[in-house]
Design a protein around this motif. Structure first.
Motif, PDB file in Angstrom:
ATOM      1  N   TYR A 284     -25.886   5.440 -28.844  1.00  0.00           N
ATOM      2  CA  TYR A 284     -25.582   5.293 -30.271  1.00  0.00           C
ATOM      3  C   TYR A 284     -26.176   6.455 -31.072  1.00  0.00           C
ATOM      4  O   TYR A 284     -25.574   6.946 -32.026  1.00  0.00           O
ATOM      5  CB  TYR A 284     -26.111   3.959 -30.799  1.00  0.00           C
ATOM      6  N   GLU A 287     -23.798   9.193 -30.711  1.00  0.00           N
ATOM      7  CA  GLU A 287     -22.582   8.895 -31.473  1.00  0.00           C
ATOM      8  C   GLU A 287     -22.784   9.164 -32.960  1.00  0.00           C
ATOM      9  O   GLU A 287     -21.913   9.749 -33.624  1.00  0.00           O
ATOM     10  CB  GLU A 287     -22.168   7.440 -31.244  1.00  0.00           C
ATOM     11  N   TYR A 294     -18.811   6.989 -36.590  1.00  0.00           N
ATOM     12  CA  TYR A 294     -19.894   6.027 -36.399  1.00  0.00           C
ATOM     13  C   TYR A 294     -20.868   5.995 -37.585  1.00  0.00           C
ATOM     14  O   TYR A 294     -21.457   4.958 -37.864  1.00  0.00           O
ATOM     15  CB  TYR A 294     -20.676   6.359 -35.123  1.00  0.00           C
ATOM     16  N   GLN A 398     -15.632  -4.391 -35.939  1.00  0.00           N
ATOM     17  CA  GLN A 398     -16.729  -3.895 -35.112  1.00  0.00           C
ATOM     18  C   GLN A 398     -16.828  -4.639 -33.785  1.00  0.00           C
ATOM     19  O   GLN A 398     -16.958  -4.029 -32.714  1.00  0.00           O
ATOM     20  CB  GLN A 398     -18.083  -3.983 -35.818  1.00  0.00           C
ATOM     21  N   ARG A 473     -16.203  -2.183 -30.809  1.00  0.00           N
ATOM     22  CA  ARG A 473     -15.798  -0.792 -31.035  1.00  0.00           C
ATOM     23  C   ARG A 473     -17.023   0.109 -31.156  1.00  0.00           C
ATOM     24  O   ARG A 473     -17.008   1.257 -30.738  1.00  0.00           O
ATOM     25  CB  ARG A 473     -14.939  -0.700 -32.302  1.00  0.00           C
ATOM     26  N   PHE A 474     -18.080  -0.408 -31.778  1.00  0.00           N
ATOM     27  CA  PHE A 474     -19.366   0.293 -31.781  1.00  0.00           C
ATOM     28  C   PHE A 474     -20.466  -0.748 -31.773  1.00  0.00           C
ATOM     29  O   PHE A 474     -20.314  -1.835 -32.325  1.00  0.00           O
ATOM     30  CB  PHE A 474     -19.503   1.272 -32.950  1.00  0.00           C
ATOM     31  N   THR A 496     -19.833   1.945 -25.370  1.00  0.00           N
ATOM     32  CA  THR A 496     -20.318   2.446 -26.657  1.00  0.00           C
ATOM     33  C   THR A 496     -21.759   2.007 -26.854  1.00  0.00           C
ATOM     34  O   THR A 496     -22.177   0.959 -26.348  1.00  0.00           O
ATOM     35  CB  THR A 496     -19.438   1.920 -27.812  1.00  0.00           C
ATOM     36  N   GLY A 497     -22.527   2.818 -27.540  1.00  0.00           N
ATOM     37  CA  GLY A 497     -23.887   2.459 -27.923  1.00  0.00           C
ATOM     38  C   GLY A 497     -24.703   1.868 -26.803  1.00  0.00           C
ATOM     39  O   GLY A 497     -24.675   2.320 -25.652  1.00  0.00           O
ATOM     40  N   SER A 521     -14.769   5.068 -25.021  1.00  0.00           N
ATOM     41  CA  SER A 521     -15.020   4.261 -26.207  1.00  0.00           C
ATOM     42  C   SER A 521     -13.687   3.846 -26.817  1.00  0.00           C
ATOM     43  O   SER A 521     -12.857   4.690 -27.161  1.00  0.00           O
ATOM     44  CB  SER A 521     -15.818   5.074 -27.239  1.00  0.00           C
ATOM     45  N   PHE A 523     -13.226   2.665 -29.663  1.00  0.00           N
ATOM     46  CA  PHE A 523     -13.248   3.141 -31.051  1.00  0.00           C
ATOM     47  C   PHE A 523     -12.623   4.532 -31.139  1.00  0.00           C
ATOM     48  O   PHE A 523     -11.892   4.847 -32.075  1.00  0.00           O
ATOM     49  CB  PHE A 523     -14.696   3.165 -31.540  1.00  0.00           C
TER      50      PHE A 523
END
Length: 579
Positions: A284, A287, A294, A398, A473-474, A496-497, A521, A523
């Motif tokens: 993250y 990102e 993000y 999200q 998505r994140f 993601t993250g 990802s 996203f």
């Protein structure tokens, strides 16, 4: 050097929590105190859903004791406040709560006028610190901006501030009109030239003559801003020019935090003032720094403050989330006994969510975090099916609820699977309601789904479910997938993250795999098909008992805790900014 650390936040288990932040605060402070017992660490939070302060208040069954009454100012406004205190049974850490009529009328965190409430609470915290003259060395903030550098008290100015970015998405940045921001941030002395401005006074007087409603009372003498009357003016388009002037003339007071569109972003200003910021996972962190998708409008501040930032992978309390001792699950187990005992927990879920028990509401009430939960659907008692579980707050974008529904529509129809989905107030949402009606209207989904419109104890469901969906998505870190792994429920996530950092894909590493994740990802590629493929892959792999047991064993043994290395990283940041 022994340090005094005060965490300012909005949630803390077991008192009030809507998501992972409440657990993070409870678990982090416990781990920190265990590693640094001589440091003084405490948490302070706003008190919600309270009509009036009493000497004793009960919050989620816990008694809070009244300690102090005081007044505080936020901007040109004055309010009363009451401080309460309790010792957290999870970690023996002091938890302080502030009552104020400004924000305590809200039913829960993040309700109502979020900017006004957060600024009022932050101002009340600083006034409390001044009153008791017990200045912390470090203030650690999460959701709330605390503009310490704007204080007139040098002792307050000298407090070091660490901000934790739990979520930097645009929806969490709360942009505000400049006029409103100015009224809540600066007092009448600071704004005296504004109140002397002839055009400013003329516009305010014209509004009063037009509606018989004042925006201000007693200017320059215990001034009060009446936001309700201001909001009334916004409803009339003929006031556009006057309101536009008020926003334009107050821009001069907002030296930082302004967006290109002229709005004020409190977190943007806060980031420009803090001594250091930390986010919850290495992925993250990358990102945020590499993709404005993000970080939104915080992107310039994040780039400019790279030299005073880092990532520390967040964790959970492995003692609290222990399948061998947890009171939240029907049948306890460990990494040796999980194979047979988890079947008993699965059977317990299938029996309680039969059509008959749902219709007659004869299911075990321990399955719900609160009374009055609405349950739709029903499950056949099919022990050979793969039981999928998803629990999330109702943030469709999200949390990827739309991605989950897209994948489930195909997987439930074409494989031997069932789903339990829980989310507070989910069945009032039109998108969720439409999906549920679609499942109800098609016989091929009968006996395959249950929807619950409230939070549920994750451990109870993870102890008996086979797969845990988390198609975010994140996700700065994510705590649900860590809990799922502790209880042997295999996560299926987006890359993601913290989801990327905590899950090892079994398809890429069959020896150490702890779950399944997408290659990209979602996203960034903006397509749900890869998550669908990942879920299908997970369903196929765990049909093999040996593969399934290997993943469960790896997941349960994964160190998801706030271990000493993670806590040491926080301690190093504290030492760095203090020295």
């Amino acid at each position: 050097m022994n340090k005094k650390i005060l965490i300012i936040s909005s949630e803390c288990a077991p008192y009030q929590k809507l998501g992972g932040l409440g657990d993070a605060n409870a678990d982090f402070t416990k781990a920190y105190k265990n590693n640094f017992p001589n440091d003084d660490i405490s948490i302070i939070l706003p008190l919600y859903d309270i009509e009036a302060p009493n000497d004793e208040i009960f919050l989620n069954g816990y008694k809070l004791e009244k300690k102090l009454e005081f007044e505080y100012k936020f901007g040109i406004n004055i309010s009363g406040a009451v401080l309460y205190e309790v010792i957290n049974p999870y970690n023996q850490i002091p938890v302080k709560y502030i009552y104020s009529p400004i924000f305590s009328k809200e039913k829960e965190p993040y309700a109502g006028d979020i900017f006004k409430n957060s600024i009022a609470f932050s101002a009340a915290v600083l006034e409390y610190i001044e009153q008791i003259n017990d200045i912390p060395d470090i203030i650690q903030t999460t959701d709330f901006p605390v503009f310490i550098k704007d204080s007139n008290n040098k002792k307050i100015n000298d407090i070091k501030v660490v901000h934790i970015i739990h979520n930097a998405g645009p929806a969490y940045q709360n942009q505000v009109l400049p006029f409103l921001a100015t009224m809540y941030l600066y007092d009448e002395v600071y704004l005296k030239e504004l109140f002397k401005n002839k055009q400013f006074k003329a516009i305010c007087n014209s509004f009063y003559k037009k509606y018989n409603k004042k925006i201000f009372y007693n200017v320059l003498d215990s001034c009060r801003f009446v936001v309700e009357n201001y909001r009334h003016l916004e409803k009339d388009s003929s006031n556009f020019d006057g309101l536009n002037f008020l926003n334009g003339i107050t821009l001069q007071y907002l030296h930082s935090g302004l967006e290109k569109n002229g709005m004020f972003n409190p977190i943007k200003k806060h980031l420009s003032q803090v001594d250091f910021w930390i986010t919850d996972s290495p992925t993250y962190y990358k990102e945020l720094q590499s993709n404005q998708m993000y970080s939104g409008e915080l992107y310039p501040e994040i780039k400019m403050t790279e030299n005073k930032s880092c990532a520390v992978l967040a964790g959970i309390d492995n003692e609290r989330y222990n399948p061998k001792t947890s009171a939240a699950i029907k049948y306890n187990f460990d990494v040796v006994s999980f194979e047979e005992v988890r079947k008993l927990n699965k059977e317990y879920l299938l029996e309680n969510f039969s059509h008959e028990k749902i219709q007659n509401q004869t299911y075990d009430k321990k399955l719900f975090a609160s009374s009055g939960s609405n349950v739709i659907g029903g499950l056949e008692k099919n022990m050979d099916s793969i039981l999928i579980f998803m629990s999330s707050r109702l943030d469709i974008f999200q949390k990827g609820i739309d991605i989950a529904f897209y994948a489930l529509q195909q997987v439930l129809k074409n494989t031997n699977t069932q789903i339990i989905f829980s989310s507070p107030n989910s069945l009032k949402n039109e998108f969720v309601k439409g999906f549920v009606k679609y499942l109800e209207s098609n016989d091929e989904y009968k006996g395959r789904f249950v929807f619950i419109d409230s939070y549920v104890p994750l451990e109870t469901y993870c102890a008996g479910s086979d797969l845990f969906l988390m198609p975010s998505r994140f996700e700065p870190c994510g705590f649900s997938q860590l809990i799922a792994m502790r209880f042997g429920c295999i996560p299926v996530v987006c890359s993601t993250g913290g989801l990327n950092d905590t899950i090892t894909d079994y398809s890429l590493d069959s020896k150490n795999g702890t779950g399944f994740k997408t290659q990209h990802s979602i996203f960034e590629i903006n397509s749900p098909d890869e998550y669908l493929d990942t879920l299908i892959r997970a369903v196929e792999v765990i049909k093999n008992k040996d593969s399934k047991n290997t993943i469960i064993r790896n997941a349960m043994e994964y160190d998801s805790s706030w271990n000493s290395d993670k806590i040491r990283q926080y301690a190093d940041v504290y030492e760095k900014i203090l020295n």
